[in-house]
Design an enzyme around this catalytic site. Structure first.
Site, mmCIF file in Angstrom:
data_model
loop_
_atom_site.group_PDB
_atom_site.id
_atom_site.type_symbol
_atom_site.label_atom_id
_atom_site.label_comp_id
_atom_site.label_asym_id
_atom_site.label_seq_id
_atom_site.Cartn_x
_atom_site.Cartn_y
_atom_site.Cartn_z
ATOM 1 N N LYS A 52 0.806 -1.224 0.000
ATOM 2 C CA LYS A 52 0.000 0.000 0.000
ATOM 3 C C LYS A 52 0.837 1.271 0.000
ATOM 4 C CE LYS A 52 -1.554 -0.416 4.832
ATOM 5 N NZ LYS A 52 -2.232 -1.577 5.360
ATOM 6 N N ARG A 53 2.104 1.161 0.266
ATOM 7 C CA ARG A 53 2.932 2.367 0.145
ATOM 8 C C ARG A 53 3.093 2.795 -1.305
ATOM 9 N NH1 ARG A 53 8.100 2.086 1.393
ATOM 10 N NH2 ARG A 53 7.999 -0.177 1.621
#
Ligand code: GLU
Length: 408
Positions: free
Chosen positions: A201-202
């Site tokens: 998700k980064r």
């Protein structure tokens, strides 16, 4: 193929992961292609990782994509089943108790299987060691519960992400200890960020709800996910789920991790928007903005923006200036040197109800500069739907008012 039964087994960690959707897609298609069953089984025996409402989020995410399942189970409802199987292994001396848990005796032999996607995979015997099947809190371990369930639910094909390859030898020893036939295993390559690291998700939004909120169409996201793992035999890029089901062949699944390329997703989504009937797109946009734009306005705007938006949400950035409630902010730095002359001439033409197209020539203006100033003064933006049509929708009076405001 007789009695094809596939499943996904997500954990309720708080959101529906795009990787879960990707794996679900292949399992569902495999079941549908063979007139089998697709099962949703929630892996919720790890109470530390469970998030309130996590099951509902998964169900809603899958439903949004149009995925349906034929059977539903929760592992936490099945604790007695795992205990029963563990007891049987104890009784047969295939397992033993230690420190309050139950441990499986694992023969020191190599383990090998024919993976549907990767071919033969073999683990050396040095890696085979006894392991826990029931923890001291009484809950089963993943490697045990998953096999007990797959046996009981008669799963024929275990199609899952490649990070489970290293679990498979242990699971095979559970099948063998229980005297059960092995299913087919197929390990899909993991989705990857642009730098080839595992999708995270980064670097990429991973929650399905994000894609929904950004105005992606579920059919387009499904099409995109298909293409990540597989290629169409006719090399089509745009195709329906039914077409995918018809043509699915696990031998065509890629072996290397596909890059989750959001530009490609945007392109596919734009294609779906362009292919949609105006009537349907209107309904989608209206619903997406929950009434922020009234139906008549959306109806007028759809033909103007259809080829210019890639997501439903982009409708807002192109069209919010139409809303009477939006006080258009005009950044004067965007305006050209001659903007005062341009706007004054435009106001004069609008007041006389004359065509704006003639204004530049009559006044010796550069066409592009004139319309750009007009566009910016009316909308605050450089990119908008076509300006003549926009003025028509805004109305002459409102347009004149906006131009006058900029002139000050
Ligand atoms: N909970 C595991 C996962 O979602 C299940 C793996 C499996 O399919 O066996 O990765």
């Amino acid at each position: 193929m007789p009695n094809v039964r596939t499943r996904i087994a997500p954990s309720p960690t708080g959101f529906a992961h795009v990787g879960t959707a990707y794996i679900a897609l292949f399992n569902l298609a495999m079941a549908r292609k063979n007139k089998g069953k697709f099962i949703l089984r929630i892996e919720d025996t790890d109470k530390k990782r469970e998030v309130e409402g996590g099951i509902k989020v998964i169900e809603e995410g899958l439903k949004w994509l149009g995925f349906t399942w034929d059977e539903f189970y929760r592992q936490s409802d099945r604790l007695d089943v795992y205990k029963k199987y563990a007891q049987r292994l104890l009784d047969e001396d295939k397992a033993y108790e230690e420190d309050g848990g139950i441990i499986l005796r694992v023969p020191r032999e190599y383990v090998s299987w024919q993976d549907l996607i990767r071919g033969e995979i073999t683990f050396p015997k040095e890696e085979m060691k006894d392991f826990a099947i029931i923890k001291k809190d009484g809950f089963p371990t993943y490697n045990f519960a998953v096999v007990v369930d797959d046996i009981e639910m008669k799963i024929s094909h275990v199609i899952r992400a490649e990070d489970h390859i290293s679990n498979t030898p242990r699971q095979i020893t559970v099948y063998q200890a229980l005297g059960a036939a092995l299913p087919e295993f197929g390990h899909m390559p993991l989705l990857r960020n642009a730098d080839r690291s595992k999708i995270s998700k980064r670097k990429n939004p991973v929650a399905l709800s994000w894609y929904q909120q950004e105005g992606y169409l579920p059919e387009a996201l499904v099409n995109f996910l298909c293409l990540l793992g597989w290629s169409h035999p006719e090399e089509k890029e745009i195709f329906s789920f039914d077409d995918f089901v018809k043509n699915l062949d696990l031998a065509r699944v890629r072996k290397t991790g596909p890059i989750f390329d959001r530009d490609k997703l945007d392109w596919i989504n734009g294609e779906y928007i362009r292919e949609m009937k105006n009537e349907d797109l209107k309904a989608k946009i209206y619903d997406f903005f929950e009434g922020k734009y009234d139906k008549d306005l959306v109806e007028k705007l759809v033909p103007l923006v259809k080829t210019r938006i890639k997501t439903l949400k982009e409708f807002d950035s192109l069209c919010s200036f139409f809303l009477a409630t939006s006080e258009v902010e005009v950044d004067r730095k965007l305006l050209g040197r001659n903007y005062k002359k341009h706007l004054a001439a435009a106001i004069a033409a609008l007041e006389k109800n004359e065509s704006l197209d003639k204004v530049p020539q009559k006044n010796g203006f550069k066409v592009g500069d004139f319309f750009m100033d007009l566009r910016i003064a009316l909308t605050g933006q450089k990119i908008t739907p076509p300006i003549n049509e926009s003025i028509e929708i805004l109305g002459r009076e409102e347009s004149i008012k906006r131009l006058q405001k900029v002139l000050g």
